[in-house]
Motif scaffolding. Structure first.
Motif, mmCIF file in Angstrom:
data_model
loop_
_atom_site.group_PDB
_atom_site.id
_atom_site.type_symbol
_atom_site.label_atom_id
_atom_site.label_comp_id
_atom_site.label_asym_id
_atom_site.label_seq_id
_atom_site.Cartn_x
_atom_site.Cartn_y
_atom_site.Cartn_z
ATOM 1 N N LEU A 42 0.824 -1.207 0.000
ATOM 2 C CA LEU A 42 0.000 0.000 0.000
ATOM 3 C C LEU A 42 0.860 1.260 0.000
ATOM 4 O O LEU A 42 2.090 1.190 0.072
ATOM 5 C CB LEU A 42 -0.955 0.010 1.202
ATOM 6 N N LEU A 43 0.185 2.394 -0.048
ATOM 7 C CA LEU A 43 0.863 3.681 -0.172
ATOM 8 C C LEU A 43 0.979 4.378 1.180
ATOM 9 O O LEU A 43 0.123 4.227 2.061
ATOM 10 C CB LEU A 43 0.098 4.586 -1.144
ATOM 11 N N VAL A 44 2.015 5.177 1.320
ATOM 12 C CA VAL A 44 2.189 6.059 2.474
ATOM 13 C C VAL A 44 2.318 7.486 1.937
ATOM 14 O O VAL A 44 3.045 7.716 0.962
ATOM 15 C CB VAL A 44 3.435 5.685 3.304
ATOM 16 N N ALA A 45 1.594 8.424 2.566
ATOM 17 C CA ALA A 45 1.616 9.813 2.096
ATOM 18 C C ALA A 45 2.292 10.702 3.131
ATOM 19 O O ALA A 45 1.964 10.661 4.324
ATOM 20 C CB ALA A 45 0.200 10.298 1.835
ATOM 21 N N TYR A 46 3.260 11.513 2.665
ATOM 22 C CA TYR A 46 3.889 12.544 3.480
ATOM 23 C C TYR A 46 3.307 13.878 3.014
ATOM 24 O O TYR A 46 3.342 14.209 1.830
ATOM 25 C CB TYR A 46 5.404 12.512 3.305
ATOM 26 N N ILE A 47 2.769 14.627 3.973
ATOM 27 C CA ILE A 47 1.990 15.812 3.605
ATOM 28 C C ILE A 47 2.549 17.052 4.283
ATOM 29 O O ILE A 47 2.844 17.045 5.485
ATOM 30 C CB ILE A 47 0.504 15.643 3.988
ATOM 31 N N SER A 48 2.682 18.108 3.482
ATOM 32 C CA SER A 48 3.045 19.419 4.010
ATOM 33 C C SER A 48 1.873 20.364 3.772
ATOM 34 O O SER A 48 1.530 20.654 2.626
ATOM 35 C CB SER A 48 4.302 19.950 3.309
ATOM 36 N N LYS A 49 1.255 20.834 4.859
ATOM 37 C CA LYS A 49 0.103 21.730 4.730
ATOM 38 C C LYS A 49 0.510 23.163 4.437
ATOM 39 O O LYS A 49 -0.266 23.942 3.883
ATOM 40 C CB LYS A 49 -0.743 21.708 6.018
ATOM 41 N N TYR A 50 1.733 23.535 4.805
ATOM 42 C CA TYR A 50 2.094 24.948 4.759
ATOM 43 C C TYR A 50 3.351 25.225 3.925
ATOM 44 O O TYR A 50 3.991 26.252 4.083
ATOM 45 C CB TYR A 50 2.290 25.475 6.187
ATOM 46 N N TYR B 68 1.773 16.966 -1.467
ATOM 47 C CA TYR B 68 1.779 15.541 -1.140
ATOM 48 C C TYR B 68 3.024 14.883 -1.730
ATOM 49 O O TYR B 68 3.393 15.140 -2.890
ATOM 50 C CB TYR B 68 0.534 14.858 -1.712
ATOM 51 N N ASN B 69 3.625 14.001 -0.939
ATOM 52 C CA ASN B 69 4.748 13.174 -1.391
ATOM 53 C C ASN B 69 4.391 11.720 -1.085
ATOM 54 O O ASN B 69 4.312 11.332 0.083
ATOM 55 C CB ASN B 69 6.034 13.584 -0.679
ATOM 56 N N VAL B 70 4.154 10.914 -2.112
ATOM 57 C CA VAL B 70 3.668 9.543 -1.938
ATOM 58 C C VAL B 70 4.835 8.568 -2.012
ATOM 59 O O VAL B 70 5.639 8.599 -2.965
ATOM 60 C CB VAL B 70 2.615 9.202 -3.006
ATOM 61 N N LEU B 71 4.928 7.709 -0.986
ATOM 62 C CA LEU B 71 5.955 6.663 -0.945
ATOM 63 C C LEU B 71 5.348 5.368 -1.472
ATOM 64 O O LEU B 71 4.351 4.876 -0.939
ATOM 65 C CB LEU B 71 6.463 6.472 0.482
ATOM 66 N N PHE B 72 5.988 4.786 -2.504
ATOM 67 C CA PHE B 72 5.477 3.581 -3.137
ATOM 68 C C PHE B 72 6.108 2.338 -2.481
ATOM 69 O O PHE B 72 7.103 2.448 -1.744
ATOM 70 C CB PHE B 72 5.789 3.627 -4.634
ATOM 71 N N PRO B 73 5.555 1.148 -2.760
ATOM 72 C CA PRO B 73 6.096 -0.084 -2.151
ATOM 73 C C PRO B 73 7.570 -0.342 -2.437
ATOM 74 O O PRO B 73 8.226 -1.048 -1.657
ATOM 75 C CB PRO B 73 5.216 -1.175 -2.763
ATOM 76 N N ASN C 123 9.840 1.785 -2.151
ATOM 77 C CA ASN C 123 10.548 2.805 -1.365
ATOM 78 C C ASN C 123 11.008 4.000 -2.198
ATOM 79 O O ASN C 123 11.892 4.756 -1.780
ATOM 80 C CB ASN C 123 11.749 2.198 -0.631
ATOM 81 N N VAL C 124 10.417 4.171 -3.346
ATOM 82 C CA VAL C 124 10.652 5.353 -4.162
ATOM 83 C C VAL C 124 9.501 6.321 -3.927
ATOM 84 O O VAL C 124 8.338 5.917 -3.900
ATOM 85 C CB VAL C 124 10.757 4.992 -5.658
ATOM 86 N N SER C 125 9.796 7.584 -3.737
ATOM 87 C CA SER C 125 8.745 8.573 -3.495
ATOM 88 C C SER C 125 8.488 9.410 -4.737
ATOM 89 O O SER C 125 9.348 9.536 -5.612
ATOM 90 C CB SER C 125 9.126 9.478 -2.324
ATOM 91 N N SER C 126 7.297 9.988 -4.760
ATOM 92 C CA SER C 126 6.866 10.754 -5.931
ATOM 93 C C SER C 126 7.457 12.153 -5.970
ATOM 94 O O SER C 126 7.498 12.796 -7.015
ATOM 95 C CB SER C 126 5.340 10.867 -5.931
ATOM 96 N N GLY C 127 7.931 12.634 -4.813
ATOM 97 C CA GLY C 127 8.278 14.051 -4.718
ATOM 98 C C GLY C 127 7.016 14.865 -4.447
ATOM 99 O O GLY C 127 5.909 14.437 -4.745
ATOM 100 N N PHE C 128 7.181 16.025 -3.834
ATOM 101 C CA PHE C 128 6.007 16.818 -3.446
ATOM 102 C C PHE C 128 5.277 17.360 -4.669
ATOM 103 O O PHE C 128 5.891 17.834 -5.624
ATOM 104 C CB PHE C 128 6.421 17.967 -2.529
ATOM 105 N N MET C 129 3.956 17.284 -4.606
ATOM 106 C CA MET C 129 3.105 17.741 -5.709
ATOM 107 C C MET C 129 1.771 18.206 -5.137
ATOM 108 O O MET C 129 1.413 17.870 -4.007
ATOM 109 C CB MET C 129 2.878 16.591 -6.698
ATOM 110 N N ARG D 259 2.545 5.684 -11.803
ATOM 111 C CA ARG D 259 3.622 4.955 -11.128
ATOM 112 C C ARG D 259 3.143 3.585 -10.660
ATOM 113 O O ARG D 259 3.868 2.582 -10.782
ATOM 114 C CB ARG D 259 4.103 5.792 -9.938
ATOM 115 N N VAL D 260 1.878 3.513 -10.129
ATOM 116 C CA VAL D 260 1.340 2.229 -9.672
ATOM 117 C C VAL D 260 1.198 1.281 -10.855
ATOM 118 O O VAL D 260 1.525 0.077 -10.770
ATOM 119 C CB VAL D 260 -0.009 2.427 -8.957
ATOM 120 N N ARG D 261 0.749 1.755 -11.991
ATOM 121 C CA ARG D 261 0.620 0.916 -13.189
ATOM 122 C C ARG D 261 1.997 0.360 -13.600
ATOM 123 O O ARG D 261 2.138 -0.818 -13.968
ATOM 124 C CB ARG D 261 0.038 1.750 -14.338
#
Length: 914
Positions: free
Chosen positions: A822-830, A837-842, A844-850, A861-863
């Motif tokens: 499953l996915l893990v999301a790192y979030i910066s509100k400010y 949002y920065n999504v960590l994939f299974p 261990n590669v992250s999407s970078g903030f978007m 990326r999931v596909r």
């Protein structure tokens, strides 16, 4: 005579003047009972004895300077309160002067007039506790006296120093803040009657002097003479036009419900602004006449003094005969002397005071006998005559105000009239004169009581569809002929009923109503039941307009909902009439279709937040006998919505959901704001609310709809300060409800084939959320061991049960769950102006903030990972916030569930588009 001899001589002249006014006050009281109750007030202020009105436990200041109880009052009190001493004992009186003011003792007094007393004290002599006791004592006495005499009795406690600085105690509903000033002092001086106590020093100071001279004269008076006989209310030499205008405008506004009083106030103001005289201070004229011992009736009677000033001004300066006619007619109607009854009386010595006065006036005005008879018969004027007369009164007021308005620009009013009082002035004038759709017009009357003993209603056009309704009464003339007097005509029967009831023409205890239906079918029992209910509800003490209300947008004080008026054969609800009275003193009757009942409910709830009355004191619903079932259902809906949204804890936001006319109605309260939205289905509403959680939330689901009942049962089942998960299976999807510790409700829709994976991942997400929230607080805010997962089961009979599936989910969590899929999301509100949002994939590669708009890259990326043989699901199992602030922490798990839903919703949206 030296100065002290002049002072004493003037005091005796004033006491003579006051004694004449006092005797007239006593003679004009309507009966012995009223007289004895009113005359008991100074005694009750002078003692503090158990069983007597005004008794307060503890140390209570009492007593009035120079007061001695008369024998008749003693006899009355002995009979009224057996065993209580009615003697006065020596004490240090706390009341320096007790006086009554207003129309009391004048030609304008009638049995419905208020009694307004000034209780004048030196506030510095009291401790705070003593003053509070004395104030409570005065309140108890005025409540008792009001009840006994059947009219309001007010005891205004005034500090003598305050009066000297033109600061006065008034009823909080009547006071006008910045504008009273010296004008009220002038009115008090010329209209008051001292019941007991000392004499205001201003009356005995020779002539009219400026403030410095006034103070110099005071210093010449020996201290013992001053303290024994006088109180100092300060000087009254002049009133600037700004002061006078500011106060007079609001005096006019206060008297808008009394047309003749309004005319007099306008006339005095206009006379001052436009005449060449240096000052309009009528109390100067009174003082001069007292000191010259020229006590004509126009000096003794403060009401006639004001009328004569205005009348002479319009006669000599304006020269408008129409205005003079309005003044003459209004005075006659206000006094209501019924002179035609006394036309044959030769001995005019024993006729009532007001009759004697008005005989003199009609002779001066050269009124013909027919004119007198016509105005004596004012109660029997028909509808058109009354409207014509009222139009002339309004024209008088508006023309006068227009002339006054021409002077406003030349005066510096900003320092005299605050912005608040200006708003108050404008809104009162606007509501009084404006005509508006659906507004129930206010009856203008000069009568003490407005109700009629017998009323008739009948159609006056005999068409099948187009019918006008006429309200009238019958009276017997001197020649024993019956005359029909039209009171009002309306093309809507209910509107005619409402106008009659709200204006107190109909009284359920006194009035008999006869209805002729013509071609229309009328159930008299049902319509009279409506009349009685309206008269009772709007005749109660619930309607009390306070000045502070005018400073806010208008809101509803009372609501009255009428279902299917005079519709016996209706199937279900066909018509809804919403009758309401506003905080600006206006009444409206609005007809709604059944599909618009949600709008009525919304308005009732929205405006109910202003005062938060009990529902029974704020809203009534009525229907004919054959529609009591529909009425009960509607009443329950309104009461439950009001109780939930208005009467409950305002610290939590609340959402009330109901099924109305096959629509889902959502009424939300956020703080003190209420909104309404209609949805085609419950699920659309719940999904929309996923995006709108609040810091603290409560839901109430109302109605017999099966889906609404399900959600209501689930919400009530949820544990407090915990996270509760309930899921149900519907066809090929599972619907999962999550109620968190703050009362927010989130709904997730997933394919049934993903049931196991989704529920276990959601369970893991909840555990992670609980851990992260509790770590950031000084104490656990979510119960760790109360995380439960339930299955909603419906048997073949439709009965619902909620089965605990927590153990099963825990087993699957231990045995089968693979969080790395499953996915893990790192979030910066400010980080910027929006959330990133920065999504960590299974892998261990992250999407970078978007931003959320760029979430399509996650699906790509999931596909790609799936093509490479990895098992990856789109569910978010954990969220890590990098920059939460203190204010974010108080919302607990809500932020986590909101962001989980947003991410998964956007991912599903992208997948659906590709």
């Amino acid at each position: 005579m030296d100065f002290i001899e002049v002072i004493e001589s003037n005091r005796q002249k004033f006491l003579h003047f006051n004694s004449i006014k006092y005797m007239r006050f006593q003679n004009l009281l309507p009966n012995v009972t009223v007289k004895r109750v009113i005359n008991s007030i100074p005694f009750l202020l002078s003692v503090n004895r158990k069983k007597l009105p005004g008794y307060i436990e503890g140390k209570v200041p009492s007593g009035i300077e120079h007061y001695a109880v008369d024998e008749d009052t003693k006899k009355f009190l002995k009979g009224k309160f057996p065993g209580v001493s009615v003697d006065l004992y020596a004490n240090s009186p706390c009341v320096e002067m007790l006086a009554v003011m207003g129309s009391i003792g004048t030609v304008a007094y009638n049995k419905k007039s208020d009694f307004d007393y000034w209780v004048c004290v030196n506030r510095e002599q009291f401790t705070d506790k003593e003053f509070d006791h004395f104030r409570k004592k005065a309140e108890e006495i005025q409540h008792w006296a009001s009840h006994e005499v059947g009219v309001p009795v007010h005891l205004f406690i005034n500090d003598i120093k305050g009066i000297k600085n033109n600061l006065f105690s008034e009823d909080e509903d009547e006071a006008f803040g910045t504008t009273i000033g010296a004008v009220l002092k002038d009115e008090f001086l010329r209209s008051s009657i001292i019941i007991a106590g000392k004499v205001p020093l201003w009356w005995v100071i020779p002539g009219f002097v400026r403030d410095d001279e006034y103070e110099e004269m005071i210093r010449k008076i020996p201290k013992d003479l001053f303290e024994r006989n006088f109180i100092d209310f300060g000087n009254l030499f002049e009133i600037s036009k700004e002061d006078f205008l500011g106060a007079a405008l609001f005096q006019i506004i206060k008297s808008l419900g009394n047309p003749f009083k309004s005319i007099l106030k306008l006339g005095v103001l206009e006379k001052y602004l436009f005449s060449s005289e240096a000052a309009p201070i009528l109390s100067h004229k009174v003082k001069m006449s007292i000191l010259r011992e020229e006590l004509s009736n126009n000096i003794i009677d403060a009401y006639l003094l004001m009328f004569r000033e205005v009348y002479d001004y319009y006669k000599t300066v304006i020269g408008d005969r129409n205005m003079l006619n309005v003044l003459e007619q209004s005075l006659y109607l206000k006094i209501d002397p019924q002179l035609s009854r006394y036309a044959g009386v030769k001995d005019k010595k024993n006729i009532p005071y007001k009759v004697e006065v008005m005989f003199q006036y009609v002779q001066e005005w050269a009124w013909a006998e027919m004119a007198i008879k016509e105005f004596d018969n004012f109660d029997n004027w028909d509808f058109t005559q009354v409207i014509k007369f009222w139009d002339s009164v309004k024209r008088f007021m508006l023309l006068s105000y227009q002339r006054i308005a021409t002077q406003l620009s030349s005066l510096d009013l900003k320092r005299k009239i605050s912005e608040t009082d200006t708003i108050l002035l404008n809104r009162k004038l606007k509501t009084y004169f404006r005509k508006e759709k659906n507004k129930i017009e206010q009856l203008i009357t000069f009568k003490d009581t407005t109700y009629e003993s017998i009323l008739y209603i009948e159609p006056i056009s005999q068409g099948i569809r187009e019918v006008e309704w006429m309200l009238y009464k019958r009276t017997l003339t001197e020649k024993d002929t019956v005359v029909r007097t039209v009171i009002r005509v309306e093309n809507d029967l209910l509107r005619l009923f409402v106008w009659t009831a709200i204006n107190s023409i109909y009284d359920q205890q006194v009035t008999r109503l006869n209805i002729q239906s013509g071609y229309s079918r009328i159930n008299q029992h049902n319509v009279i039941e409506v009349m009685n209910a309206i008269a009772k509800y709007f005749g109660s003490d619930q309607i009390r307009i306070k000045n502070v209300y005018y400073l806010k947008p208008s809101f509803k004080l009372l609501n009255f909902v009428i279902i299917n008026f005079n519709l016996e054969g209706a199937e279900g609800i066909e018509t809804i009439h919403h009758l309401y009275h506003t905080s600006w003193g206006e009444s409206f009757l609005v007809e709604h279709s059944p599909s618009n009942v949600s709008q009525v409910l919304y308005e009732v709830v929205r405006d109910g937040l202003h005062l938060r009355k009990r529902f029974e004191d704020y809203c009534e619903i009525i229907a004919p006998d054959m529609h009591k079932k529909e009425m009960k259902g509607l009443y329950t809906l309104f009461r439950d919505a009001y109780s939930f949204l208005v009467e409950s804890d305002r610290n939590n936001d609340a959402r009330f959901v109901a099924v109305l006319d096959e629509k889902i109605v959502h009424i939300a309260r956020e703080g003190d704001k209420v909104s309404i939205i209609e949805y085609p289905s419950l699920m659309k509403l719940l999904v929309a609310n996923n995006f709108k959680p609040r810091k603290q939330m409560r839901y109430r689901f109302f109605g017999e709809d099966v889906h609404v009942s399900v959600v209501d049962q689930i919400y009530r089942f949820a544990q407090e300060k915990a996270i509760t998960v309930v899921y149900e299976e519907r066809d090929d999807i599972i619907v999962t409800y999550v109620i968190n510790e703050t009362g927010n409700l989130f709904v997730f829709l997933k394919s049934k084939k993903d049931r196991e994976q989704f529920l276990v991942s959601l369970f893991d997400f909840c555990k992670n959320v609980i851990r992260r929230v509790n770590e950031k607080r000084d104490y656990p805010v979510i119960k760790t061991d109360e995380l439960k997962v339930y299955l909603l089961v419906r048997d073949r009979f439709g009965k619902l049960t909620i089965e605990n599936r927590t153990s099963m989910i825990e087993q699957e969590y231990v045995l089968k769950y693979r969080p790395e899929e499953l996915l893990v999301a790192y979030i910066s509100k400010y980080m910027a102006e929006e959330t990133f949002y920065n999504v960590l994939f299974p892998d261990n590669v992250s999407s970078g903030f978007m931003s959320i708009k760029e979430i399509y890259s996650v699906t790509d990326r999931v596909r790609e990972l799936r093509k490479n043989g990895l098992t990856v699901y789109y569910s978010v199992r954990d969220i890590v916030f990098s920059d939460l602030r203190k204010e974010d922490l108080v919302v607990g798990s809500t932020l986590y569930f909101l962001e989980k839903y947003k991410l998964e919703f956007m991912i599903q949206k992208v997948l659906a588009q590709r």
